[in-house]
Write a protein that holds these residues in place. Structure first.
Motif, PDB file in Angstrom:
ATOM      1  N   VAL A   1     105.801  -9.865 -73.834  1.00 35.68           N
ATOM      2  CA  VAL A   1     106.262 -11.232 -73.576  1.00 35.68           C
ATOM      3  C   VAL A   1     105.077 -12.178 -73.450  1.00 35.68           C
ATOM      4  O   VAL A   1     105.103 -13.308 -73.961  1.00 35.68           O
ATOM      5  N   THR A   2     104.011 -11.720 -72.799  1.00 36.41           N
ATOM      6  CA  THR A   2     102.812 -12.545 -72.655  1.00 36.41           C
ATOM      7  C   THR A   2     102.191 -12.866 -74.007  1.00 36.41           C
ATOM      8  O   THR A   2     101.831 -14.013 -74.290  1.00 36.41           O
TER       9      THR A   2
ATOM     10  N   ARG B   1     103.016 -17.525 -63.962  1.00 36.53           N
ATOM     11  CA  ARG B   1     103.782 -18.055 -65.081  1.00 36.53           C
ATOM     12  C   ARG B   1     105.249 -17.970 -64.731  1.00 36.53           C
ATOM     13  O   ARG B   1     105.664 -17.133 -63.937  1.00 36.53           O
ATOM     14  N   ASP B   2     106.024 -18.858 -65.326  1.00 37.24           N
ATOM     15  CA  ASP B   2     107.462 -18.813 -65.137  1.00 37.24           C
ATOM     16  C   ASP B   2     108.025 -17.833 -66.152  1.00 37.24           C
ATOM     17  O   ASP B   2     108.183 -18.153 -67.327  1.00 37.24           O
ATOM     18  N   ARG B   3     108.307 -16.623 -65.724  1.00 37.83           N
ATOM     19  CA  ARG B   3     108.720 -15.582 -66.650  1.00 37.83           C
ATOM     20  C   ARG B   3     110.118 -15.835 -67.218  1.00 37.83           C
ATOM     21  O   ARG B   3     110.458 -15.306 -68.269  1.00 37.83           O
TER      22      ARG B   3
ATOM     23  N   LEU C   1     110.033  -8.175 -64.347  1.00 39.13           N
ATOM     24  CA  LEU C   1     109.524  -7.740 -65.639  1.00 39.13           C
ATOM     25  C   LEU C   1     108.151  -7.089 -65.508  1.00 39.13           C
ATOM     26  O   LEU C   1     107.788  -6.221 -66.310  1.00 39.13           O
ATOM     27  N   ALA C   2     107.401  -7.489 -64.490  1.00 41.53           N
ATOM     28  CA  ALA C   2     106.059  -6.941 -64.300  1.00 41.53           C
ATOM     29  C   ALA C   2     106.089  -5.437 -64.064  1.00 41.53           C
ATOM     30  O   ALA C   2     105.080  -4.747 -64.264  1.00 41.53           O
ATOM     31  N   ARG C   3     107.237  -4.899 -63.633  1.00 38.36           N
ATOM     32  CA  ARG C   3     107.324  -3.457 -63.393  1.00 38.36           C
ATOM     33  C   ARG C   3     107.351  -2.664 -64.688  1.00 38.36           C
ATOM     34  O   ARG C   3     107.094  -1.466 -64.692  1.00 38.36           O
TER      35      ARG C   3
END
Length: 390
Positions: free
Chosen positions: A313-314, A49-51, A303-305
């Motif tokens: 956000v998801t 996905r484009d975060r 952001l995944a960290r």
């Protein structure tokens, strides 16, 4: 329910490199020939996905809800949520039209948008009917909101937000024509897309009816939607930084000047109440955001960290339509709920029951409940397996 000022709305999904896009969007990747430029932004990794877009959409939703609690007139200057959302939606619409026939894309958008709207509308219309409201033929706009759906004054705070769905739907229907026009002369057409709001701002306001308000909203956000086309086609990435920065700052200056110079006429400098200022401020603001993405490749991969924030956000992106539609009802219901808290001595003594921030917190708690109860409708509309949370 009481009257409320028109807010910014929101909803549209973040792009998924492999997924078919919703009414509020992800699309299959396919760049037109003109976008095959060294400066064109790389597509998200397959299945990713484009975060950057995801975060912008989540921020827009948060800002909308906060605005409807506090009514901050400066909120639109800090972050013009609707301009951002229409810009993202335009990008995703261009992406879909590049890979699938226009009728299929439009049907997909309608399928993703209308079932959550109908689910929400059953409660709102039912409540208004129970209180004696009797609609005329305009009730057809509760089926397909090509015009503002009618409603009672009692329920205005709930249904007032539907201007966004109506505007979004018209942009979806017009996009095949707008995209073809844009590709004839991308930069001139993009710049000229501000002309309609200038004409309406200085040449006379449109009539105070469904047609007039719809036309005004389309003119206000036309540039942002077309800017999404420019981002998707790689046009933005090929523009020189000095030109983009200068023009963006000029648009921001025009928007701010018009808002503050005419606040006496409008009674406020709130951009939501001043279409011409909204159009120019959003144009400059969203251009800088999208140019940063297109030219510099900015993103929020890190952001995944932070797993909890990444997860939030998801969820916001997967339930964007639900959050947008139900947030005003959540705020309406939060008021009598907090009134009940006053009857509990411990709550009265230890909770800030009179604070607007407490109202915001209770409102978000109720939004979470509505997401759990009705968010699955977005999954069903997208032909996915319904889940409590994505």
């Amino acid at each position: 329910m009481g009257a409320h000022r028109k807010g910014d709305p929101v909803p549209n999904r973040a792009p998924s490199a492999s997924a078919t896009a919703p009414s509020a969007p992800g699309r299959a990747p396919s760049l037109p020939a003109q976008a095959a430029s060294p400066a064109a932004p790389p597509a998200p990794a397959a299945g990713g996905r484009d975060r950057y877009f995801d975060v912008l959409r989540a921020l827009a939703l948060v800002r909308v809800v906060a605005y409807h609690v506090f009514g901050w007139p400066w909120a639109g200057l800090v972050f013009p949520s609707m301009g951002v959302m229409f810009g993202l939606a335009g990008t995703l619409m261009a992406r879909s039209l590049g890979s699938r026939p226009a009728p299929a894309v439009i049907r997909g958008r309608l399928r993703r948008l209308l079932p959550p709207f109908w689910c929400w509308g059953l409660f709102v219309v039912g409540a208004m009917l129970a209180r004696g409201w009797m609609p005329g033929w305009q009730i057809v706009f509760w089926i397909v909101p090509l015009g503002d759906p009618p409603g009672s004054a009692w329920g205005e705070q709930a249904w007032e937000i539907l201007w966004y769905l109506r505007t979004y739907l018209w942009f979806v229907l017009l996009s095949p024509l707008l995209l073809r026009l844009f590709r004839l002369a991308p930069v001139p057409v993009l710049l000229l897309s501000l002309a309609p709001i200038v004409v309406l701002g200085y040449g006379g306001q449109p009539p105070e009816n469904r047609f007039g308000t719809g036309l005004l909203d389309l003119a206000t956000y036309l540039f942002c939607w077309m800017l999404g086309f420019a981002h998707r086609d790689g046009v933005l990435a090929r523009l020189k930084p000095p030109a983009v920065v200068v023009l963006s700052l000029a648009a921001l200056s025009c928007g701010a000047w018009y808002a503050f110079a005419h606040q006496g006429e409008y009674g406020t400098y709130d951009l939501d109440d001043i279409p011409l200022a909204q159009a120019f401020w959003s144009a400059g603001f969203v251009t800088l955001l999208m140019y940063s993405k297109a030219r510099l490749g900015l993103g929020f991969a890190g952001l995944a960290r932070c797993r909890p924030l990444d997860r939030l956000v998801t969820v916001f992106n997967a339930r964007a339509v639900t959050i947008y539609l139900w947030h005003e009802l959540a705020l309406v219901l939060a008021v009598p709920l907090i009134d009940r808290f006053w009857e509990v001595p411990a709550f009265e003594a230890h909770l800030p029951l009179g604070s607007q921030w407490f109202l915001l917190g209770v409102g978000w708690a109720l939004v979470a409940v509505f997401v759990l109860l009705f968010g699955w409708v977005e999954d069903a509309a997208a032909r996915k397996r319904p889940r409590l949370l994505p």
